[in-house]
Write a protein that holds these residues in place. Sequence first.
Motif, PDB file in Angstrom:
ATOM      1  N   LYS A 136       0.839  -1.211   0.000  1.00 48.05           N
ATOM      2  CA  LYS A 136       0.000   0.000   0.000  1.00 48.05           C
ATOM      3  C   LYS A 136       0.870   1.257   0.000  1.00 48.05           C
ATOM      4  CE  LYS A 136      -4.131  -1.696   2.391  1.00 48.05           C
ATOM      5  NZ  LYS A 136      -4.939  -1.554   3.631  1.00 48.05           N
ATOM      6  N   LYS A 140       0.940   3.766  -3.151  1.00 48.81           N
ATOM      7  CA  LYS A 140       0.577   5.167  -2.917  1.00 48.81           C
ATOM      8  C   LYS A 140       1.668   6.093  -3.464  1.00 48.81           C
ATOM      9  CE  LYS A 140      -1.257   8.312   0.589  1.00 48.81           C
ATOM     10  NZ  LYS A 140      -1.765   8.408   1.984  1.00 48.81           N
ATOM     11  N   CYS A 143       1.514   5.992  -7.324  1.00 50.87           N
ATOM     12  CA  CYS A 143       0.393   6.788  -7.855  1.00 50.87           C
ATOM     13  C   CYS A 143       0.672   8.281  -7.738  1.00 50.87           C
ATOM     14  CB  CYS A 143      -0.897   6.428  -7.125  1.00 50.87           C
ATOM     15  SG  CYS A 143      -1.523   4.777  -7.514  1.00 50.87           S
ATOM     16  N   LYS A 144       1.318   8.656  -6.647  1.00 50.78           N
ATOM     17  CA  LYS A 144       1.660  10.073  -6.452  1.00 50.78           C
ATOM     18  C   LYS A 144       2.650  10.549  -7.511  1.00 50.78           C
ATOM     19  CE  LYS A 144       3.051  13.357  -2.857  1.00 50.78           C
ATOM     20  NZ  LYS A 144       3.515  13.510  -1.449  1.00 50.78           N
ATOM     21  N   LEU A 165      -5.050   5.305  -1.686  1.00 56.00           N
ATOM     22  CA  LEU A 165      -3.808   5.182  -2.443  1.00 56.00           C
ATOM     23  C   LEU A 165      -3.743   6.122  -3.641  1.00 56.00           C
ATOM     24  CD1 LEU A 165      -3.452   1.281  -2.514  1.00 56.00           C
ATOM     25  CD2 LEU A 165      -2.805   2.885  -0.709  1.00 56.00           C
ATOM     26  N   ILE A 166      -4.882   6.670  -4.049  1.00 50.76           N
ATOM     27  CA  ILE A 166      -4.911   7.472  -5.264  1.00 50.76           C
ATOM     28  C   ILE A 166      -6.034   8.504  -5.191  1.00 50.76           C
ATOM     29  CG2 ILE A 166      -6.490   5.898  -6.498  1.00 50.76           C
ATOM     30  CD1 ILE A 166      -4.841   6.447  -9.038  1.00 50.76           C
TER      31      ILE A 166
END
Length: 369
Positions: A136, A140, A143-144, A165-166
């Motif tokens: 996770k 995360k 995705c960032k 996470l997004i």
Amino acid sequence: MKIVVLSSHTASLFWFRMDMMKDFIKHGHTVIAIGSESEDSWENQFREKGIRYKQIFVERNGINPFSDLKTYKQLRQFMKEEKPDKVFAYQAKTVVYGSLAAKANRITEVYLLIAGLGSVFRGDGFKNKFIKMFMKIEYKAACKASKKVFFQNKDDKDEFINNGLIKEDKIVIINGSGVNLERFRPEPLPEIPAFLFIGRLIKDKGIMEYLEACRRIKVEYPEVRCMLVGPYDSNPSALRPNELQPFMEQGIVEYFGEQSDVRPYIKQCSTYVLPSYHEGTPKTVLEAMALGRSIITSDAPGCRETVTDGYNGFLVRVKDIDGLVEKMKTLIEDIPMGKQMAERSLKLAREKYDVNLVNKLIIKTMGLM
């Protein structure tokens, strides 16, 4: 533009992303494919398609942090040397370390594809929970570092949103990987009903449920064929050769091993069966639909998107062998129903899963028009 396409599995890159990469090239861009398998084995095959291939180290199923650090360092160095304009990554480790390596080199045009969450992410037990916690954090961060993230089904998208996470504005939903309708064309159904499973021989694909269902079917319908195509795997849940051997020796399944072209085998079946526990959107199901085959698959993430229960096939509960046998029997005994479902599968493949439609959305999202 120079586009890097990253995956931890080279064969998947070549067979599942080739249409997309060729479309990138058609729009005037340069493509470099990055995978884990040797350049000696794959370089020429990619070059024939106008794509440069580069090998990096990826331990696909391991959890050794030093191995993962090695992957990250190689990717970071590669990004520094090549300076790609855009990065497209899929599969867990290349999604995470590819996006972080790009960020370290100030590359902001990073696009990720979450093509299904694996057994570790969805599994139970203390070890799984521990690994999931780190996954996770990694997802995360990935995705960032990305501009947009493609999802192939609503379940995976919701999983990411619910776990924080997004951000929703980064999400793009696509209809799987799509299917090449010029390559996968409808074929006549065999006279005698026949079933086929294609996939890596891992238990999360529902291979044990398929084998047991075939055992029961062959007792009552010995003339019916049950076929199996796919490679053994290094996954912890992989089926071992000695586990499959009895089913072959008893004439329950015909095993054809790993095949680079699955069309001759889909042609021999009337129904395609994939009782998987979870998928992104299974490409083999789309290919079977394009050849005009009824489908039996699981009411599980990714799988349920491909079948409207009772329309182009049947959905069965995960790990429900009795339910799987029941639906297989239905399609053995009701040939007209199977033909009707097969026609509807072809219709869905043409209207929803044409690879050109899927790639058009990816290209537009990535600003490659």
